[in-house]
Design an enzyme around this catalytic site. Structure first.
Site, PDB file in Angstrom:
ATOM      1  N   HIS A  37     -15.110   4.714  29.113  1.00  0.00           N
ATOM      2  CA  HIS A  37     -14.052   5.677  28.823  1.00  0.00           C
ATOM      3  C   HIS A  37     -12.669   5.025  28.785  1.00  0.00           C
ATOM      4  O   HIS A  37     -11.780   5.485  28.076  1.00  0.00           O
ATOM      5  CB  HIS A  37     -14.079   6.779  29.884  1.00  0.00           C
ATOM      6  CG  HIS A  37     -13.103   7.876  29.645  1.00  0.00           C
ATOM      7  ND1 HIS A  37     -13.243   8.788  28.632  1.00  0.00           N
ATOM      8  CD2 HIS A  37     -11.941   8.205  30.289  1.00  0.00           C
ATOM      9  CE1 HIS A  37     -12.223   9.650  28.665  1.00  0.00           C
ATOM     10  NE2 HIS A  37     -11.425   9.300  29.653  1.00  0.00           N
TER      11      HIS A  37
ATOM     12  N   ASP B 179      -8.507  10.495  25.524  1.00  0.00           N
ATOM     13  CA  ASP B 179      -9.010  11.487  26.470  1.00  0.00           C
ATOM     14  C   ASP B 179      -8.331  12.836  26.182  1.00  0.00           C
ATOM     15  O   ASP B 179      -8.385  13.321  25.067  1.00  0.00           O
ATOM     16  CB  ASP B 179      -8.788  10.987  27.904  1.00  0.00           C
ATOM     17  CG  ASP B 179      -9.368  11.903  28.957  1.00  0.00           C
ATOM     18  OD1 ASP B 179     -10.606  12.037  29.024  1.00  0.00           O
ATOM     19  OD2 ASP B 179      -8.579  12.514  29.710  1.00  0.00           O
TER      20      ASP B 179
END
Length: 320
Positions: free
Chosen positions: A291, A103
């Protein structure tokens, strides 16, 4: 594995059982996360003979979390993070490191390699593709107009959310929502276009990706200084753009592994469509996961990382 502190940075340090290591790897977490996000990867890295350093980035966990002002904004920028990591490595006796990021951490490791090319021998990023510095500045609003599923960043950057979510229970609800927790009726509590859906937040259930013990730990860590520090990373867009102008014509020479999560709704696969043209030595693979691929598909992520380390990192050069 032990918690250590150097200046303003708290980090996890792990060394192979025999005390010997072939190289040092720094693991950089994303939002909203902390160093413990690498808990499933650290044993694999140790088994390969790596010394592992996983910092809490500034604003997070047990590291310093200065208030965001025009005078302190630089503390949350890519360039300062690169300097902080290089200094931490120096204090640990390493002049070169391997980097891994997820991320925001993925964005960070690319920039560290761009700013400090002699410091980074190899790097990998989970979910986050590389983007080249641009000559023109594009505001967050302009970016969202082009990429609507980045709309959640407007909510995170404007400061309102951190003023609403302050108690431990509210932070628990926020983290559960961000980590994929849903309401009793199965409704999502986060929209990539809008951000946290506050009217649904009180009804969010425990995320399946963390145990209650793990969530309790996360809540304690985030409650130390609240959500202001983590959200400051969304407020440095112009500063980062200014600082990288001198690298407009630079490229990353270090070998790169990019692990794409095929079900990531924020960092979607189409964002990585053209990264091959900017990275000279790229290995690209994918995992079927959201994610939070590091937790959702740890075996698959670890297998890709292990193969790359064995083939690309240690296959060419036994000692770094």
């Amino acid at each position: 594995m032990q918690h250590c502190t150097a200046a303003t940075t708290r980090y996890l340090l792990a060394v192979p059982p025999n005390g010997k290591y072939r190289a040092t790897i720094f693991l950089i977490h994303g939002f909203p996360d902390i160093s413990m996000c690498w808990r499933y990867q650290i044993p694999t890295l140790l088994s390969l003979g790596l010394r592992v350093v996983a910092p809490d980035c500034i604003g997070y966990g047990r590291s310093e979390a200065p208030r965001f002002t025009p005078e302190s904004a630089w503390r949350y920028g890519y360039r300062q993070c690169a300097k902080d990591m290089k200094e931490l490595a120096r204090q640990l006796g390493s002049s070169q490191v391997i980097l891994g990021g997820h991320d925001w951490g993925g964005a960070v490791v690319y920039r560290i390699a761009l700013y400090e090319p002699e410091f980074v021998t190899h790097l990998f990023s989970v979910c986050t593709p590389y983007w080249q510095p641009t000559k023109e500045f594009r505001s967050l609003e302009e970016t969202v107009a082009m990429i609507p599923y980045f709309g959640y960043q407007l909510q995170l950057a404007n400061g309102g959310l951190e003023n609403i979510l302050q108690t431990k229970e509210q932070i628990r609800q926020f983290l559960n929502a961000m980590y994929g927790g849903r309401t009793a009726s199965g409704e999502a509590v986060v929209s990539t276009e809008k951000g946290i859906l506050l009217e649904k937040l009180p009804g969010v259930k425990q995320t399946p990706l963390l145990s209650k013990t793990e969530m309790d730990y996360y809540v304690d860590e985030f409650s130390r200084t609240g959500l202001h520090g983590p959200m400051n990373w969304y407020r440095t867009r112009k500063q980062n753009w200014k600082e990288e102008q001198e690298f407009m014509d630079s490229s990353i020479e270090a070998p790169v592994l990019f692990i794409q999560a095929t079900k990531d709704t924020a960092l979607r696969p189409e964002l990585a469509r053209n990264i091959d043209r900017y990275l000279k030595n790229l290995t690209k693979c994918e995992v079927v996961a959201s994610h939070w691929a590091l937790w959702e598909a740890p075996e698959e992520c670890n297998a890709h990382i292990k193969r790359w380390l064995e083939d690309v990192v240690f296959g060419r050069k036994e000692k770094l």
